[in-house]
Design a protein around this motif. Structure first.
Motif, PDB file in Angstrom:
ATOM      1  N   PRO A  96      -8.967  -5.030 -14.872  1.00 36.64           N
ATOM      2  CA  PRO A  96      -7.824  -5.030 -14.585  1.00 36.64           C
ATOM      3  C   PRO A  96      -7.995  -5.489 -13.183  1.00 36.64           C
ATOM      4  N   GLU A  97      -6.574  -5.811 -12.693  1.00 30.84           N
ATOM      5  CA  GLU A  97      -6.573  -5.796 -11.500  1.00 30.84           C
ATOM      6  C   GLU A  97      -6.939  -4.632 -10.598  1.00 30.84           C
ATOM      7  N   LEU A  98      -7.236  -5.015  -8.869  1.00 32.38           N
ATOM      8  CA  LEU A  98      -6.463  -3.791  -7.982  1.00 32.38           C
ATOM      9  C   LEU A  98      -5.728  -3.963  -7.109  1.00 32.38           C
ATOM     10  N   ILE A  99      -4.604  -3.066  -7.053  1.00 33.69           N
ATOM     11  CA  ILE A  99      -3.837  -3.375  -6.543  1.00 33.69           C
ATOM     12  C   ILE A  99      -4.472  -2.837  -5.370  1.00 33.69           C
ATOM     13  N   LEU A 100      -3.104  -2.922  -3.943  1.00 29.95           N
ATOM     14  CA  LEU A 100      -3.906  -1.988  -2.907  1.00 29.95           C
ATOM     15  C   LEU A 100      -2.713  -2.129  -2.194  1.00 29.95           C
ATOM     16  N   LYS A 101      -1.826  -0.758  -1.334  1.00 31.90           N
ATOM     17  CA  LYS A 101      -1.173  -1.112  -0.414  1.00 31.90           C
ATOM     18  C   LYS A 101      -0.994   0.234   0.582  1.00 31.90           C
ATOM     19  N   TYR A 102      -0.230  -0.013   2.274  1.00 32.50           N
ATOM     20  CA  TYR A 102      -0.651   1.171   3.348  1.00 32.50           C
ATOM     21  C   TYR A 102       1.130   0.826   3.860  1.00 32.50           C
ATOM     22  N   ARG A 103       1.259   2.014   4.117  1.00 35.10           N
ATOM     23  CA  ARG A 103       2.496   2.126   4.842  1.00 35.10           C
ATOM     24  C   ARG A 103       2.507   3.006   5.887  1.00 35.10           C
ATOM     25  N   LYS A 104       2.335   2.556   7.280  1.00 34.85           N
ATOM     26  CA  LYS A 104       2.535   3.820   8.387  1.00 34.85           C
ATOM     27  C   LYS A 104       3.477   4.744   8.284  1.00 34.85           C
ATOM     28  N   SER A 105       3.266   5.591   8.483  1.00 32.89           N
ATOM     29  CA  SER A 105       4.090   7.114   8.354  1.00 32.89           C
ATOM     30  C   SER A 105       6.119   6.867   9.713  1.00 32.89           C
ATOM     31  N   ASN A 106       5.910   5.820  10.400  1.00 39.41           N
ATOM     32  CA  ASN A 106       7.568   5.824  11.376  1.00 39.41           C
ATOM     33  C   ASN A 106       7.093   4.183  11.001  1.00 39.41           C
ATOM     34  N   GLN A 108       9.852   2.064   8.568  1.00 36.82           N
ATOM     35  CA  GLN A 108      11.053   2.244   7.582  1.00 36.82           C
ATOM     36  C   GLN A 108      10.695   0.507   7.097  1.00 36.82           C
ATOM     37  N   SER A 109       9.941  -0.729   6.942  1.00 37.34           N
ATOM     38  CA  SER A 109       9.746  -1.657   5.943  1.00 37.34           C
ATOM     39  C   SER A 109       8.820  -1.574   5.022  1.00 37.34           C
ATOM     40  N   PRO A 110       8.670  -1.925   3.443  1.00 30.10           N
ATOM     41  CA  PRO A 110       7.739  -0.838   2.889  1.00 30.10           C
ATOM     42  C   PRO A 110       6.169  -1.133   3.670  1.00 30.10           C
ATOM     43  N   GLY A 111       5.863  -2.182   4.602  1.00 30.21           N
ATOM     44  CA  GLY A 111       4.252  -2.053   4.746  1.00 30.21           C
ATOM     45  C   GLY A 111       3.581  -2.802   3.836  1.00 30.21           C
ATOM     46  N   ILE A 112       2.132  -2.773   3.565  1.00 31.80           N
ATOM     47  CA  ILE A 112       1.921  -4.187   3.294  1.00 31.80           C
ATOM     48  C   ILE A 112       1.394  -3.980   2.260  1.00 31.80           C
ATOM     49  N   PHE A 113       0.690  -4.305   0.941  1.00 32.44           N
ATOM     50  CA  PHE A 113      -0.655  -5.330  -0.010  1.00 32.44           C
ATOM     51  C   PHE A 113      -0.521  -6.164  -0.033  1.00 32.44           C
ATOM     52  N   ALA A 114      -2.057  -5.403  -1.445  1.00 33.80           N
ATOM     53  CA  ALA A 114      -2.537  -6.903  -1.544  1.00 33.80           C
ATOM     54  C   ALA A 114      -2.972  -7.033  -2.995  1.00 33.80           C
ATOM     55  N   VAL A 115      -2.728  -8.148  -4.031  1.00 38.76           N
ATOM     56  CA  VAL A 115      -3.250  -7.898  -5.376  1.00 38.76           C
ATOM     57  C   VAL A 115      -5.103  -8.504  -5.511  1.00 38.76           C
ATOM     58  N   PHE A 116      -5.892  -7.787  -6.077  1.00 36.39           N
ATOM     59  CA  PHE A 116      -7.496  -7.978  -6.067  1.00 36.39           C
ATOM     60  C   PHE A 116      -7.021  -8.051  -7.745  1.00 36.39           C
ATOM     61  N   THR A 117      -8.529  -9.325  -7.685  1.00 34.12           N
ATOM     62  CA  THR A 117      -8.955  -9.799  -8.992  1.00 34.12           C
ATOM     63  C   THR A 117     -10.691  -9.596  -8.911  1.00 34.12           C
ATOM     64  N   TYR A 118     -11.146  -9.207 -10.158  1.00 29.63           N
ATOM     65  CA  TYR A 118     -12.791  -9.894  -9.844  1.00 29.63           C
ATOM     66  C   TYR A 118     -13.236 -11.131  -9.899  1.00 29.63           C
ATOM     67  N   LYS A 119     -13.907 -11.892  -9.883  1.00 26.62           N
ATOM     68  CA  LYS A 119     -14.439 -12.991 -10.067  1.00 26.62           C
ATOM     69  C   LYS A 119     -16.195 -13.576 -10.320  1.00 26.62           C
ATOM     70  N   ASN A 120     -16.545 -14.226 -10.659  1.00 29.10           N
ATOM     71  CA  ASN A 120     -18.317 -14.229 -10.472  1.00 29.10           C
ATOM     72  C   ASN A 120     -18.592 -13.079  -9.581  1.00 29.10           C
ATOM     73  N   GLY A 121     -18.492 -11.619  -9.860  1.00 27.95           N
ATOM     74  CA  GLY A 121     -19.343 -10.828  -9.705  1.00 27.95           C
ATOM     75  C   GLY A 121     -18.802 -10.771  -7.684  1.00 27.95           C
ATOM     76  N   LYS A 122     -17.083 -10.842  -7.539  1.00 28.41           N
ATOM     77  CA  LYS A 122     -16.839 -10.811  -6.609  1.00 28.41           C
ATOM     78  C   LYS A 122     -15.779 -10.067  -6.866  1.00 28.41           C
ATOM     79  N   VAL A 123     -14.999  -9.248  -5.406  1.00 28.07           N
ATOM     80  CA  VAL A 123     -13.556  -8.958  -5.167  1.00 28.07           C
ATOM     81  C   VAL A 123     -13.323  -9.890  -3.938  1.00 28.07           C
ATOM     82  N   VAL A 124     -11.643 -10.286  -4.567  1.00 29.91           N
ATOM     83  CA  VAL A 124     -11.929 -11.449  -4.667  1.00 29.91           C
ATOM     84  C   VAL A 124      -9.666 -11.625  -4.510  1.00 29.91           C
ATOM     85  N   ARG A 125      -9.089 -11.509  -3.010  1.00 32.20           N
ATOM     86  CA  ARG A 125      -8.138 -11.494  -3.163  1.00 32.20           C
ATOM     87  C   ARG A 125      -6.617 -12.527  -3.314  1.00 32.20           C
TER      88      ARG A 125
END
Length: 225
Positions: A96-106, A108-125
Protein backbone atom coordinates in the motif's frame (compact mmCIF):
# COMPACT_ATOMS: atom_id res chain seq x y z
CA UNK A 1 0.53 -45.75 -24.18
CA UNK A 2 4.01 -45.11 -22.83
CA UNK A 3 4.08 -41.65 -24.42
CA UNK A 4 0.72 -40.74 -22.82
CA UNK A 5 1.99 -41.89 -19.42
CA UNK A 6 5.12 -39.73 -19.78
CA UNK A 7 2.99 -36.68 -20.68
CA UNK A 8 0.80 -37.33 -17.64
CA UNK A 9 3.86 -37.73 -15.43
CA UNK A 10 5.41 -34.50 -16.74
CA UNK A 11 2.13 -32.64 -16.20
CA UNK A 12 1.82 -33.86 -12.63
CA UNK A 13 5.41 -32.83 -11.95
CA UNK A 14 4.71 -29.29 -13.19
CA UNK A 15 1.60 -29.07 -10.98
CA UNK A 16 3.68 -30.17 -7.98
CA UNK A 17 6.38 -27.57 -8.70
CA UNK A 18 3.82 -24.74 -9.04
CA UNK A 19 2.05 -25.86 -5.85
CA UNK A 20 5.34 -25.72 -3.96
CA UNK A 21 6.24 -22.30 -5.40
CA UNK A 22 2.95 -20.47 -4.68
CA UNK A 23 3.31 -20.32 -0.85
CA UNK A 24 6.84 -19.02 -1.28
CA UNK A 25 5.72 -16.29 -3.69
CA UNK A 26 2.88 -15.28 -1.36
CA UNK A 27 5.33 -15.14 1.51
CA UNK A 28 7.62 -12.84 -0.48
CA UNK A 29 4.73 -10.48 -1.25
CA UNK A 30 3.61 -10.43 2.37
CA UNK A 31 7.15 -9.75 3.52
CA UNK A 32 7.50 -6.80 1.13
CA UNK A 33 4.19 -5.40 2.36
CA UNK A 34 5.26 -5.79 5.98
CA UNK A 35 8.57 -4.06 5.26
CA UNK A 36 6.67 -1.12 3.81
CA UNK A 37 4.27 -0.91 6.74
CA UNK A 38 7.15 -1.11 9.23
CA UNK A 39 8.90 1.70 7.34
CA UNK A 40 5.74 3.82 7.46
CA UNK A 41 5.48 3.20 11.21
CA UNK A 42 9.06 4.36 11.65
CA UNK A 43 8.37 7.60 9.76
CA UNK A 44 5.26 8.30 11.83
CA UNK A 45 6.98 7.43 15.12
CA UNK A 46 9.44 10.33 14.92
CA UNK A 47 8.91 13.55 16.87
CA UNK A 48 8.18 15.41 13.63
CA UNK A 49 7.01 14.23 10.22
CA UNK A 50 8.10 15.90 6.99
CA UNK A 51 4.82 15.83 5.10
CA UNK A 52 5.24 18.47 2.41
CA UNK A 53 9.01 18.72 2.03
CA UNK A 54 11.12 20.95 4.30
CA UNK A 55 11.40 24.51 3.00
CA UNK A 56 8.76 24.12 0.31
CA UNK A 57 6.62 27.22 -0.13
CA UNK A 58 2.88 26.76 0.12
CA UNK A 59 -0.22 28.93 0.08
CA UNK A 60 -2.70 28.80 2.97
CA UNK A 61 -5.86 30.57 4.15
CA UNK A 62 -6.33 31.39 7.84
CA UNK A 63 -9.09 32.80 10.02
CA UNK A 64 -7.92 36.00 11.73
CA UNK A 65 -9.52 38.83 13.69
CA UNK A 66 -9.72 40.78 10.42
CA UNK A 67 -11.36 37.95 8.52
CA UNK A 68 -9.86 35.53 6.02
CA UNK A 69 -6.12 35.98 5.55
CA UNK A 70 -4.12 34.40 2.68
CA UNK A 71 -0.49 33.67 3.40
CA UNK A 72 2.54 32.21 1.62
CA UNK A 73 4.79 30.32 4.00
CA UNK A 74 7.73 27.93 3.96
CA UNK A 75 6.99 24.52 5.36
CA UNK A 76 8.68 23.09 8.44
CA UNK A 77 8.17 19.44 9.51
CA UNK A 78 4.96 18.87 11.46
CA UNK A 79 4.65 17.65 15.03
CA UNK A 80 3.95 13.92 14.63
CA UNK A 81 0.88 13.88 16.86
CA UNK A 82 -0.78 16.50 14.61
CA UNK A 83 -0.46 14.37 11.47
CA UNK A 84 -3.19 12.05 10.22
CA UNK A 85 -2.51 8.99 8.07
CA UNK A 86 -4.26 6.55 5.76
CA UNK A 87 -3.23 3.74 3.43
CA UNK A 88 -4.31 3.20 -0.17
CA UNK A 89 -3.61 0.47 -2.70
CA UNK A 90 -3.06 2.78 -5.65
CA UNK A 91 -0.79 0.82 -7.97
CA UNK A 92 -1.23 -2.81 -8.90
CA UNK A 93 0.76 -4.62 -6.21
CA UNK A 94 0.30 -5.86 -2.65
CA UNK A 95 2.19 -2.95 -1.07
CA UNK A 96 0.00 0.00 0.00
CA UNK A 97 0.83 3.67 -0.33
CA UNK A 98 0.84 6.00 2.68
CA UNK A 99 -1.27 9.17 2.59
CA UNK A 100 -0.60 11.93 5.12
CA UNK A 101 -2.38 15.18 5.87
CA UNK A 102 -2.19 18.07 8.32
CA UNK A 103 -4.47 21.05 8.82
CA UNK A 104 -4.05 23.81 11.37
CA UNK A 105 -6.99 24.56 13.66
CA UNK A 106 -7.42 28.13 12.34
CA UNK A 107 -7.00 27.14 8.70
CA UNK A 108 -9.75 27.71 6.17
CA UNK A 109 -7.94 25.86 3.35
CA UNK A 110 -7.69 22.02 3.30
CA UNK A 111 -4.14 22.08 4.72
CA UNK A 112 -1.35 19.97 3.30
CA UNK A 113 -1.15 16.38 2.06
CA UNK A 114 1.38 13.96 0.65
CA UNK A 115 1.43 10.57 -1.04
CA UNK A 116 4.28 8.20 -0.18
CA UNK A 117 5.19 4.81 -1.59
CA UNK A 118 7.80 2.19 -0.70
CA UNK A 119 10.57 1.59 -3.23
CA UNK A 120 13.93 -0.18 -2.88
CA UNK A 121 13.72 -0.21 0.90
CA UNK A 122 12.88 3.49 1.19
CA UNK A 123 9.77 5.57 1.85
CA UNK A 124 9.48 7.89 -1.16
CA UNK A 125 7.28 11.00 -1.44
CA UNK A 126 5.65 10.92 -4.88
CA UNK A 127 3.28 13.87 -4.59
CA UNK A 128 2.42 16.64 -2.14
CA UNK A 129 0.24 19.73 -2.03
CA UNK A 130 -0.25 22.68 0.25
CA UNK A 131 -3.01 25.19 0.79
CA UNK A 132 -5.86 24.56 -1.60
CA UNK A 133 -4.97 21.02 -2.73
CA UNK A 134 -6.38 17.90 -1.14
CA UNK A 135 -6.17 14.16 -1.80
CA UNK A 136 -9.64 13.24 -3.09
CA UNK A 137 -9.21 9.47 -3.46
CA UNK A 138 -7.90 6.71 -5.71
CA UNK A 139 -8.99 4.04 -8.16
CA UNK A 140 -7.88 0.80 -6.56
CA UNK A 141 -4.84 -0.89 -8.13
CA UNK A 142 -5.03 1.12 -11.35
CA UNK A 143 -2.20 3.50 -10.50
CA UNK A 144 -4.62 6.43 -10.81
CA UNK A 145 -5.57 8.85 -8.04
CA UNK A 146 -7.20 12.28 -7.87
CA UNK A 147 -6.18 15.58 -6.28
CA UNK A 148 -8.71 18.43 -6.01
CA UNK A 149 -7.87 22.12 -5.89
CA UNK A 150 -10.13 24.94 -4.69
CA UNK A 151 -8.05 28.01 -5.53
CA UNK A 152 -10.00 30.52 -7.69
CA UNK A 153 -11.54 27.72 -9.80
CA UNK A 154 -12.33 24.11 -8.92
CA UNK A 155 -10.03 21.58 -10.58
CA UNK A 156 -9.67 17.81 -10.51
CA UNK A 157 -6.22 16.50 -11.41
CA UNK A 158 -5.85 12.82 -12.23
CA UNK A 159 -2.39 11.41 -11.55
CA UNK A 160 -0.74 8.16 -12.58
CA UNK A 161 1.63 6.43 -10.16
CA UNK A 162 4.21 4.23 -11.83
CA UNK A 163 7.54 2.97 -10.48
CA UNK A 164 7.49 5.43 -7.54
CA UNK A 165 6.91 8.41 -9.84
CA UNK A 166 3.76 10.45 -10.42
CA UNK A 167 2.64 12.29 -13.54
CA UNK A 168 -0.54 14.25 -14.21
CA UNK A 169 -2.53 12.67 -17.03
CA UNK A 170 -5.95 14.39 -17.00
CA UNK A 171 -7.47 17.60 -15.67
CA UNK A 172 -10.95 19.01 -15.28
CA UNK A 173 -11.20 22.75 -14.61
CA UNK A 174 -14.60 24.28 -13.79
CA UNK A 175 -13.56 27.37 -15.75
CA UNK A 176 -11.69 26.06 -18.80
CA UNK A 177 -13.09 22.53 -19.16
CA UNK A 178 -11.37 19.25 -20.00
CA UNK A 179 -7.71 18.55 -20.76
CA UNK A 180 -5.23 15.75 -21.17
CA UNK A 181 -1.71 16.32 -19.93
CA UNK A 182 1.18 15.04 -22.02
CA UNK A 183 4.72 15.46 -20.63
CA UNK A 184 3.53 18.38 -18.52
CA UNK A 185 1.73 20.10 -21.39
CA UNK A 186 -2.01 20.68 -21.02
CA UNK A 187 -4.03 19.97 -24.17
CA UNK A 188 -7.72 20.90 -24.23
CA UNK A 189 -10.09 18.16 -25.40
CA UNK A 190 -13.84 17.68 -25.61
CA UNK A 191 -15.91 15.93 -22.98
CA UNK A 192 -16.28 12.68 -24.96
CA UNK A 193 -12.52 12.35 -25.44
CA UNK A 194 -11.98 13.05 -21.75
CA UNK A 195 -14.53 10.41 -20.77
CA UNK A 196 -12.77 7.82 -22.91
CA UNK A 197 -9.35 8.57 -21.42
CA UNK A 198 -10.83 8.68 -17.91
CA UNK A 199 -12.42 5.25 -18.36
CA UNK A 200 -9.12 3.82 -19.59
CA UNK A 201 -7.12 5.34 -16.70
CA UNK A 202 -9.55 4.18 -14.00
CA UNK A 203 -10.46 0.85 -15.64
CA UNK A 204 -14.11 1.62 -14.95
CA UNK A 205 -13.59 1.64 -11.17
CA UNK A 206 -15.20 4.11 -8.81
CA UNK A 207 -13.25 6.59 -6.72
CA UNK A 208 -12.26 5.14 -3.33
CA UNK A 209 -11.95 7.68 -0.53
CA UNK A 210 -9.49 7.00 2.26
CA UNK A 211 -10.17 7.16 5.97
CA UNK A 212 -7.62 9.12 7.96
CA UNK A 213 -6.56 8.20 11.49
CA UNK A 214 -4.83 10.16 14.21
CA UNK A 215 -1.15 9.36 14.43
CA UNK A 216 -1.08 7.44 17.71
CA UNK A 217 0.85 4.29 18.61
CA UNK A 218 -2.42 2.40 18.93
CA UNK A 219 -3.64 3.43 15.49
CA UNK A 220 -0.26 2.67 13.88
CA UNK A 221 -0.31 -0.84 15.35
CA UNK A 222 -3.93 -1.35 14.37
CA UNK A 223 -3.97 -0.05 10.82
CA UNK A 224 -0.37 -0.48 9.63
CA UNK A 225 -0.26 -4.27 9.75
Amino acid sequence: MKRSFMKWKTGMLMVLIITLMVPGLSGMAATQKQKALNAYKKVLSQKTVDVLGKGRENFRYYHTADGLSPKFEKYSPTKASDVQFAIAYIDNDSVPELILKYRKSNEQSPGIFAVFTYKNGKVVRVNAGGGCDQFAGYYSKTGTYRVDNYYETYTKDYHKLNNAKTSTILRYDSSSGYSKVVKGNEIHIDRASFAKLYSSATKGKSLTKVKFYKNTAGNRNKYLK
